[in-house]
Structure formats: structure tokens, C-alpha cells
Write an enzyme that holds these catalytic residues in place. Sequence first.
Site, PDB file in Angstrom:
ATOM      1  N   GLU A 152       7.252  10.363  -2.916  1.00 39.15           N
ATOM      2  CA  GLU A 152       5.796  10.211  -2.875  1.00 39.15           C
ATOM      3  C   GLU A 152       5.136  11.482  -3.408  1.00 39.15           C
ATOM      4  O   GLU A 152       5.801  12.379  -3.927  1.00 39.15           O
ATOM      5  CB  GLU A 152       5.328   9.928  -1.443  1.00 39.15           C
ATOM      6  CG  GLU A 152       5.686  11.010  -0.428  1.00 39.15           C
ATOM      7  CD  GLU A 152       5.337  10.615   0.999  1.00 39.15           C
ATOM      8  OE1 GLU A 152       4.909   9.469   1.227  1.00 39.15           O
ATOM      9  OE2 GLU A 152       5.493  11.470   1.897  1.00 39.15           O
ATOM     10  N   ASP A 211      -1.084  17.885   2.809  1.00 41.80           N
ATOM     11  CA  ASP A 211      -1.286  17.303   1.468  1.00 41.80           C
ATOM     12  C   ASP A 211      -2.414  18.021   0.728  1.00 41.80           C
ATOM     13  O   ASP A 211      -3.366  17.386   0.261  1.00 41.80           O
ATOM     14  CB  ASP A 211      -1.614  15.805   1.552  1.00 41.80           C
ATOM     15  CG  ASP A 211      -0.564  15.000   2.283  1.00 41.80           C
ATOM     16  OD1 ASP A 211       0.623  15.346   2.168  1.00 41.80           O
ATOM     17  OD2 ASP A 211      -0.936  14.018   2.961  1.00 41.80           O
TER      18      ASP A 211
END
Length: 318
Positions: free
Chosen positions: A196, A30
Amino acid sequence: MLSFVLLLCVALVNAYSDPGACSGTCWAHDPNVIRRVSDGTYFRFSTGGGVHISSASAITGPWTDLGYALPNGSIVTVGNASNLWAPDVHYVDGTYYMYYASSTLGSRDSTIGVATSTTLEADSWTDHGEIGVTSSSSTPYNAIDPNWITIGSTPYLQFGSYWQGLYQVEMTDSLSASSSTPTNLAYNASGNHAIEASYLYEYGGYYYLTFSSGKAQGYTTSLPAQGDEYRIVVCRSKTGTGNFVDKDGVSCLNSGGTTVLASHDYVYGPGGQGIINTTSHGIVVYYHYANKNIGLAVDDYQFGWNTLTWTDGWPVVA
């Protein structure tokens, strides 16, 4: 012969360039990348512990591991405060703000916090805790994967994962969200609603909502059906606060989304993306991915990036 030509055309349409070069510490999960205003140094922030920090002189590296932003974890009281997720860092009026999420896998007991620094260096961050965006089993959203942007003069935060999808809330300032009800921006009606990692980017009169769709991890246990692993998707809007549609005009609230980057060759499950304008390669999309030649575990994930171009108003990996 006709069948061969058709297959060749499909292959060319679906071809993606390999990730750009990376040297030094190339593990990432991420990732969020920002350039320091004072000297142009690149800083990369990643999920895990008190948020991993690396720095480099260029997007290509060499990346050096600096430690953690919050080595003792966060002061938030929801989720797992010692294992922070999906950092998002921005610069406002001399201060860097790092938004992060605290949660546990599969749970909506989540919250978003913020820390500040004037240098971006490890262990230079002051934690301010929760900003007022929290979720539970009674909310339609999951308060993780924060992403900050200013639209006009108003700051907003995008967030969300699975369940009812991606949301946006107006911020009163850089440390706290307003009390207004978050607005739903995107929803995936299929399967387990895998959507997401929103990242909103303004370009050419549009706001591009990039996000990750598909299974994000757990690849060493069981691989999803081909095409159901992580990939990077986009919708766009004129306002940035709603009415996002994909290239075919399908609403992002109705499972819309045009794929920007998917698995190819040795690259598996690219996602957790962001966009930055670099000094040497122009605008790039960066992300993490599993390199099939290295391993499919989270600890094996690699930092990837590709140059972005725009064709007919839509981002394309060059």
C-alpha cells in the site's frame, strides 16, 4: 574470524542511518509534506479526523499543530467521513489540492475525495467530495492511499492497498478521475498481499514507485515475524505508467521490490512515505515509524526522514 567478518559485512550492508532531527509536534501517521509556494513554510498532513495539519520553517521543525483541514469531516458517503486517511497534497496553478481516503479497516468499501485551499492553513479547505475512484467487495482494488503526479502533461492518481495491489488511473482534471479502467502497477503475491501507500517520484529519467509493504499497525497486540512489519520498498519505470521493476529486474507485478528502509535499532515499521526536495538537506524520504523507546501504538508514531542519494540509479538512505 571468517564468520565474524561475514557478520560484520552483513551488518554494514543492512545498516541505516537514524532518522533526521525532529522538534515540536513530531507525531505523524501516513505523513505528506509540501512547501508553501509563497513563503517556503513546510506543511505536514497526517491521517486522522479531518486530516491533521502541522507547519514548520524546516523539515526538522519545530513543528506546530494547526488543527484540521476539514474539522467537520468530509461530504463523501462511503467509508468513515469523519476519519480521513493518507492525505496527498499538491499545488496546481495557484491552488492546493488535498486528496484523501475514506474507508474502515479491513474493508474495500472505500472512496477517494479531494479538497482545495489557496493557503494550506487549517480550516481553509473547501471539500469537493468524491473524485470518482471508489471500491467495493466486487473490485480487485481498495480505493485508499491516493498519490497524484503529472507525467508529461497528463495527471494521474496512484492508489491501492492489499488485495490486488497498487493501481493508477488517469485524471480528467484535478477534481475528477477519468472513466478509464485503472491499471495495475504492483502486486504482492505473498501472505495477505500487504502492499500500500504508493508514492511516485520522478528523478534522473526514471519514475520511482515507492510503497510500503508489511504489517502497518497493531504492534501492541501482536508483533509480526521479524521482517514482516512495515518497510519502504521501490521499483522503477521509464514511463511511469507501467513496467515497474526492482533492482534485480523482478516485475513489481510479480512481488518485486527493493527495500529502501526497514526496521533498525529503535526504528520499527517505517512506512507511509513520501519524497520531497528540501532547502537544507536536499532530497529526503519522510515517513512515520514506531520508536521502540516511546511506544508501538499508532498514537506513539513519530515523523521520520532521511536524506536520499542515488547509487547506480537506485535510491539509498544516506
